[in-house]
Design a protein around this motif. Structure first.
Motif, PDB file in Angstrom:
ATOM      1  N   SER A   2      10.590  12.387 -41.859  1.00 57.72           N
ATOM      2  CA  SER A   2      10.602  12.668 -40.431  1.00 57.72           C
ATOM      3  C   SER A   2      12.012  12.512 -39.857  1.00 57.72           C
ATOM      4  CB  SER A   2       9.644  11.718 -39.702  1.00 57.72           C
ATOM      5  OG  SER A   2       9.904  11.676 -38.318  1.00 57.72           O
ATOM      6  N   LYS A   3      12.492  13.537 -39.151  1.00 64.62           N
ATOM      7  CA  LYS A   3      13.806  13.454 -38.519  1.00 64.62           C
ATOM      8  C   LYS A   3      13.793  12.468 -37.359  1.00 64.62           C
ATOM      9  CE  LYS A   3      15.238  18.152 -39.757  1.00 64.62           C
ATOM     10  NZ  LYS A   3      15.665  19.480 -39.242  1.00 64.62           N
ATOM     11  N   TRP A   4      12.632  12.379 -36.674  1.00 61.32           N
ATOM     12  CA  TRP A   4      12.549  11.468 -35.525  1.00 61.32           C
ATOM     13  C   TRP A   4      12.730  10.019 -35.960  1.00 61.32           C
ATOM     14  CZ3 TRP A   4       9.074   7.463 -34.556  1.00 61.32           C
ATOM     15  CH2 TRP A   4       9.227   6.850 -33.308  1.00 61.32           C
ATOM     16  N   ILE A   5      12.002   9.589 -36.994  1.00 58.26           N
ATOM     17  CA  ILE A   5      12.073   8.190 -37.415  1.00 58.26           C
ATOM     18  C   ILE A   5      13.476   7.844 -37.905  1.00 58.26           C
ATOM     19  CG2 ILE A   5      11.389   8.446 -39.845  1.00 58.26           C
ATOM     20  CD1 ILE A   5      10.020   5.751 -37.501  1.00 58.26           C
ATOM     21  N   ALA A   6      14.177   8.801 -38.463  1.00 55.97           N
ATOM     22  CA  ALA A   6      15.520   8.547 -38.979  1.00 55.97           C
ATOM     23  C   ALA A   6      16.496   8.192 -37.873  1.00 55.97           C
ATOM     24  CB  ALA A   6      16.024   9.772 -39.744  1.00 55.97           C
ATOM     25  N   THR A   7      16.294   8.776 -36.694  1.00 58.10           N
ATOM     26  CA  THR A   7      17.197   8.498 -35.569  1.00 58.10           C
ATOM     27  C   THR A   7      16.636   7.463 -34.611  1.00 58.10           C
ATOM     28  OG1 THR A   7      16.238  10.356 -34.333  1.00 58.10           O
ATOM     29  CG2 THR A   7      18.189  10.808 -35.663  1.00 58.10           C
ATOM     30  N   ALA A   8      15.313   7.286 -34.611  1.00 57.23           N
ATOM     31  CA  ALA A   8      14.683   6.371 -33.647  1.00 57.23           C
ATOM     32  C   ALA A   8      14.677   4.926 -34.116  1.00 57.23           C
ATOM     33  CB  ALA A   8      13.245   6.819 -33.369  1.00 57.23           C
ATOM     34  N   ALA A   9      14.727   4.704 -35.423  1.00 54.23           N
ATOM     35  CA  ALA A   9      14.603   3.349 -35.977  1.00 54.23           C
ATOM     36  C   ALA A   9      15.964   2.692 -36.133  1.00 54.23           C
ATOM     37  CB  ALA A   9      13.881   3.398 -37.315  1.00 54.23           C
ATOM     38  N   SER A  10      16.000   1.380 -35.896  1.00 48.86           N
ATOM     39  CA  SER A  10      17.242   0.618 -36.070  1.00 48.86           C
ATOM     40  C   SER A  10      17.453   0.198 -37.523  1.00 48.86           C
ATOM     41  CB  SER A  10      17.222  -0.625 -35.178  1.00 48.86           C
ATOM     42  OG  SER A  10      16.161  -1.494 -35.557  1.00 48.86           O
ATOM     43  N   ALA A  11      16.361   0.076 -38.289  1.00 47.98           N
ATOM     44  CA  ALA A  11      16.463  -0.376 -39.681  1.00 47.98           C
ATOM     45  C   ALA A  11      17.171   0.680 -40.534  1.00 47.98           C
ATOM     46  CB  ALA A  11      15.078  -0.657 -40.250  1.00 47.98           C
ATOM     47  N   LYS A  12      18.155   0.242 -41.300  1.00 46.25           N
ATOM     48  CA  LYS A  12      18.921   1.167 -42.137  1.00 46.25           C
ATOM     49  C   LYS A  12      18.086   1.724 -43.287  1.00 46.25           C
ATOM     50  CE  LYS A  12      22.649   0.501 -39.733  1.00 46.25           C
ATOM     51  NZ  LYS A  12      23.113   1.564 -38.799  1.00 46.25           N
TER      52      LYS A  12
END
Length: 392
Positions: free
Chosen positions: A365-375
């Protein structure tokens, strides 16, 4: 702390017996109808508008909510079991092995606030589509349901208007109706397999910074706000992923027991324990950012910032722990003196939950990649997917 951390120490495990089915179990579920959660003596205080509807149906000899549920459930097909209407209740009471389903109302929140030239009314009804073992009083399967209404009026709405809003939210036959959501859950509900693990949204929490931007009536009722947060997430996760979820613990149970009363006067006390896997949420803050402006309108992005944790409490195993953010666009007409931001913030929260559920379904998911703080969010999400498969 790593993605998966296990701390071994001496501890006592309180076992919640999630009922295990075998082929000897009957493949029938009787629809009992509608119920109020908790002690019925306080139902009028906790659910003032729905309780009035309950009394009005009795006084006027109208079709009550249980009768409406049974009417709508007729003809519904479920691949896992047969749904039987309430006229099967007598046979149910005489059976050693019987399953019952009920739409139990767990929360009713109503807020009306003035915004310059108009009044904004917010209504949220929350419940659970329960299947439980009638004899042993144990929850077998559960799916949270939650419906919301926003309305604007030039004058402060009378009690009769708010009552009509609540009735419409319950009875309407589209996807925004409480009974309709219950019926849809019963179409897809499945009984757990022997190896199934239980899932629960254990806690919803709101930080002071986020609370300060809510309507006054909600700022004065923090438990209701936190219950809305937990139930909204649980409802979306359950509906999108087809998961059974134990009712959230907030306000639903006392001492591991969830009480409720059916419209026919029957009282039940169901055993409610902690899930094998838990979600915890914290709404940290909101943001409002102007993105464009012209003579006609102004465009904003409304953001919700949240912390989310998914873990196994028995072994202190953390599958996911991250901050998440989501923004939703809104266009405000020029000349609007006072803007109600709460509805837009609600859209940002709901959008976050929907996009998270989509990210569980769709790796990469592109959203989770930019929305999450965890690396290492991709690794964490894969653990989430693997773990949730055990809850089917």
């Amino acid at each position: 702390m790593g993605v998966v951390s296990i701390k071994i120490k001496a501890f006592f495990i309180v076992v919640f017996t999630f009922f295990v089915f075998s082929s000897a179990w009957a493949s029938e579920v009787t629809i009992a109808g509608f119920a109020f959660a908790g002690d019925f003596k306080s139902a009028a205080e906790r659910f003032p508008y729905t309780y009035k509807l309950f009394n009005r149906a009795s006084d006027e000899n109208k079709q009550n909510l249980s009768q409406l549920i049974n009417q709508r459930i007729k003809g519904v097909k479920n691949a896992s079991f047969d749904l039987k209407t309430a006229d099967n209740m007598i046979a149910l009471r005489n059976s050693d092995r019987a399953l019952m389903s009920v739409l139990v109302l767990t929360g009713e929140t109503v807020s009306t606030e003035s915004f310059g030239a108009y009044y904004k009314t917010f209504i949220n009804l929350r419940g659970d589509a329960l299947i439980f073992d009638y004899k042993n009083q144990v929850i077998v399967s559960s799916a949270p349901v939650s419906v919301v209404l926003f309305d604007a009026t030039p004058d402060k709405p009378a009690e009769s208007r708010i009552l009509a809003f609540v009735e419409d939210l319950i009875r309407r036959d589209d996807g925004r109706g409480l009974i309709s959501q219950y019926v849809r859950r019963m179409e897809t509900a499945a009984l757990p397999e022997n190896s199934s693990k239980t899932l629960q949204v254990k806690k919803g929490e709101i930080a002071p910074e986020a609370l300060a931007l809510l309507p006054e009536a909600l700022r004065n009722d923090v438990p209701a706000v936190e219950a809305m947060l937990a139930d909204s997430f649980g409802s979306i996760l359950s509906a999108k992923l087809g998961l059974s979820m134990l009712p959230a613990s907030i306000g639903h149970a006392v001492g591991g027991v969830m009480s409720m009363r059916l419209e026919n006067g029957d009282d039940y006390k169901l055993k409610l324990g902690e899930g094998d896997y838990l979600f915890e949420l914290k709404l940290n803050k909101f943001a409002k950012i102007k993105t464009a402006e012209n003579n006609v309108s102004t465009a904003y992005v409304y953001g919700a910032y949240m912390s989310m944790r998914f873990f196994e409490p028995a072994l202190n195993t953390i599958f996911m722990e991250t901050d998440l953010k989501n923004g939703e666009s809104a266009v405000v007409p020029a000349g609007l003196v006072s803007m109600d931001d709460f509805a837009a913030y609600q859209d940002a929260i709901r959008g976050l939950f929907l996009k998270f559920a989509d990210a569980v379904q769709q790796p990469g998911s592109k959203w989770i990649a930019t929305a999450a703080s965890a690396k290492n969010i991709d690794t964490q999400m894969e653990l989430v997917r693997k773990t949730l498969r055990n809850c089917k």
